[in-house]
Design a protein around this motif. Sequence first.
Motif, PDB file in Angstrom:
ATOM      1  N   PHE A  32      -1.431   2.741  -0.147  1.00  0.00           N
ATOM      2  CA  PHE A  32      -0.478   3.636   0.520  1.00  0.00           C
ATOM      3  C   PHE A  32      -1.194   4.542   1.521  1.00  0.00           C
ATOM      4  N   SER A  42       8.592   2.801  -2.769  1.00  0.00           N
ATOM      5  CA  SER A  42       8.341   2.790  -4.201  1.00  0.00           C
ATOM      6  C   SER A  42       9.066   3.954  -4.902  1.00  0.00           C
ATOM      7  N   ARG A  48       2.197   4.623   4.143  1.00  0.00           N
ATOM      8  CA  ARG A  48       2.997   5.640   3.460  1.00  0.00           C
ATOM      9  C   ARG A  48       4.452   5.202   3.247  1.00  0.00           C
ATOM     10  N   GLU A  66       3.022  12.390  -2.306  1.00  0.00           N
ATOM     11  CA  GLU A  66       4.145  11.750  -2.993  1.00  0.00           C
ATOM     12  C   GLU A  66       5.249  12.776  -3.254  1.00  0.00           C
ATOM     13  N   GLY A  92       5.380   2.456   2.342  1.00  0.00           N
ATOM     14  CA  GLY A  92       5.400   1.709   1.091  1.00  0.00           C
ATOM     15  C   GLY A  92       5.576   2.643  -0.095  1.00  0.00           C
ATOM     16  N   LEU A  93       4.942   3.814  -0.006  1.00  0.00           N
ATOM     17  CA  LEU A  93       5.101   4.791  -1.085  1.00  0.00           C
ATOM     18  C   LEU A  93       6.533   5.325  -1.107  1.00  0.00           C
ATOM     19  N   THR A 107       4.241  -1.266   4.854  1.00  0.00           N
ATOM     20  CA  THR A 107       2.830  -0.915   4.677  1.00  0.00           C
ATOM     21  C   THR A 107       2.640   0.601   4.755  1.00  0.00           C
TER      22      THR A 107
END
Lengths: 426, 429
Positions: free
Chosen positions: B389, B281, B275, B397, B277-278, B273
């Motif tokens: 995110f 990704s 950041r 990012e 998660g980012l 869950t």
Amino acid sequence: MHFRIKDGVTLDLLPTKQFKTIGIKVDFVAPLQATAITARALLAQVLETSTAAYPTQTALARELSRLYGASFGISVLKLGTKHVIRLTCSLVDEQYLDNFGPQQPLFEQGMALLKEVLFAPLLPQGNFDPATFTQQRQNLLTAIKSLDDDKQYLANRRLQELLFTGQPTQAMSALGDVHVLNDLSATDILGTYQDMLANDAVHVAVVGDVNAERAQAAIADWPLADRTIADSTPYYRWSVRDQVQVGDDEAPVVQAKLNLAYQLPIYRDDDDFMAAVVFNAAFGGTPLSLLFTNVREKASLAYYASSGYNPFTGTLSVQTGIQAENQQRVTTIIAAQLAAVQRGELSEKLLAEVKASLLNARLAALDSPQRRLTGLLNTQLTHLHEPLAAWQEKLAAITVDDVTRVAQKVTLQATYCLHGGVQGAQ
Amino acid sequence: MLSKKKYDRLGETVYQTTLANGLKVLMVPKAGFHKTFAIMTTDYGAMDNEFVPRGQHQSVRFPDGIAHFLEHKLFEKKDHDAFDLFGKYGASANAFTGFTQTSYLFATTSHLKENLEILLDFVQDPYFTAETVNKEKGIIGQEIQMYDDDPGWQSYFGMIGQLYPKEPLHIDIAGTIDSIDRITADDLYAAYNTFYHPSNMNLIVVGQLDPEETLDWITANQAGKTFAPNEPITRVPSPQAQPNEIVAATTRQLTVSRPKVSLGLRGFDQVPTGRAGLRYSVAVSLMFDLLFNDTSDNYLRLYDANVIDDSFGYDFQVQRGAHFAQLAGDTDQPEAFAREITAILADAATQLAAAKPQFELVKREAVGRIVGAINSVEGIANQYDGPLFDDATIFDELTILEQLSFEDLLAAARDFLAQCRQTVYTIFP
């Protein structure tokens, strides 16, 4: 800033701190010749693949990655009576990078790579590498064929062929013709390559945080000789036909694509050019337009219904996606919109709105490095340089009468419908 | 309170606050820009078709395509269309619906205040009647049919349908001709009242703007409206296909010049869950770069064998409740395409270890891509994923990417690949 580098070779610099990248564009401009279009398209494809120093696309791709994902490409386009081979490269401005380290700035490295691509291609035996050539010819062939998978593209291509029957330079796509392509040899495009380097007008342009010294220095060692560029018109002029050309094909499509082409003989240097731009925006060029409002919003007959105006070929075209059985209704609505504008029935409200929308689009384009660069070609081909303030004044001065006068010059020349047959959807 | 986060090296600042009614506002001023781009998003999309309507106690299953239908209808009011209001100032407006979000946006070079008010007012003042709802069915029907003729779209959604055979994702975002025919004005109000509460929405404004002044305009506009008390939203979890229910392969025929293959991978691992998660990704995307981008050995080998060509591409995305990858291309050798990619993925651990020398290279390329996107006001705004995110922006990012290690990449790749399931969707001429 505009510089003459050699006879027929120019450099334009748009210095700005607005962007975090530096954009480069190099246009090679030649007269549009039906016999040369395909060879130039293939040449662009081959040059984009590799160079002597980067002999595979992987080697070239790795060099681009090393340059922080420099985006690089070569494309071809047609503009009026001209054919353009365009190299573009966008590089990060290293002041925004972490740990860039001691190396040449990315702009200079990018210019060096473009020089490599242009002047040191992969020519192992004095000719293009046979394996690369054959593969790229095949790739271009499949790419041209795949374009037709896009039914909107296909309908538009067929419309152009119908409109310009017997005028191959205009009927043909910028990528050329598959039959010509099959017969091209490496030697053919070697000749095209040498011709391009020696004879094309060359327009280099740079946008970003670069000063004149750096830009000039980066191009100084490109081996381009003086060349004589005939000052031929970029405008394609053609005679209107008495008879509307009508075409129609059945294909397994769910939605019919009904496209129309008109002559609008107003070119980029015409006094009425701005009025023609406004006319197109009001007729079908914006979501506020008569076509969008009447075909889509009021009659619910289409998802898209729009028009486009080409001031280099004097054409206006309309694209719609509809139910096949509604073709007659849609045609009638489109004709009625044009007739209304021709009678002067354009509201002041719509006129004001499309003018605001055109101004908005023009200013917004200043925020895109690519559009800043590509916009320069217009000026180079037409020699018409119009500062923003003058452009705004001209736009503001356009009246309903101006638009009416332009609309009266619009003549329907071709209609084409790609549809799924009488039953429509299959 | 307007919080301010500076990204010194990039020379960018993000201003953020949450208004009293729950609306989250982000602003990114861009010096030297002429344009301002604003996008207002609700955390509601095509996936959310069963929920408890606000003020009720029972869940209701709504017709497919309702989120998209609502997006279309929100522009139309009793005596005007919001498009025309933007048109008065020359602004361009649009909207789109995804699986988990619906967004309304405009771009303008003047009259920011007026355009912002138009955006807030039309999104926050629904007007649906039986008559206007029925009229829209023709337009959306044409939109659905337009995509029926788009082989790229068919290939993408065909693949997703096989990856998510029981979930709402297997149905087109716009629904079907039949499902939209069942949509009523009351349905639209139920969905609207549930998901368009300010506390479920965010507004991001990027470009030529003064943050304090812009926030004042937004705050004043919101202060003049009343909203129902904020209540938690109850979405009914959609049926979930088990890993063994993923269809391995399907073919279909369409008018295309060459076969089109779409190989999909559905993640069954738990995406971290916030950041993290980012970071996950970004790491999985880099894994695909290492294995398949044009700097990889695989790419050249398959390219030279005519298994792939310039039409080859891939994409990995994480959304609320779903994450998947697509690898697709046009090829005369669809079987070899699927076989080769499957083999590379099966051998990923070895391949990634061997590709370690390329790691810095693909990272650099990804950095360049993000810095390029920061040039565009749309690029900055569209990269914002809201609650997914934890409000990370494109600048965050970039930081995550720069700090990502090869070991981070390997760990995320292991998590994704160990549990993912594959499908192949092929369109033949």
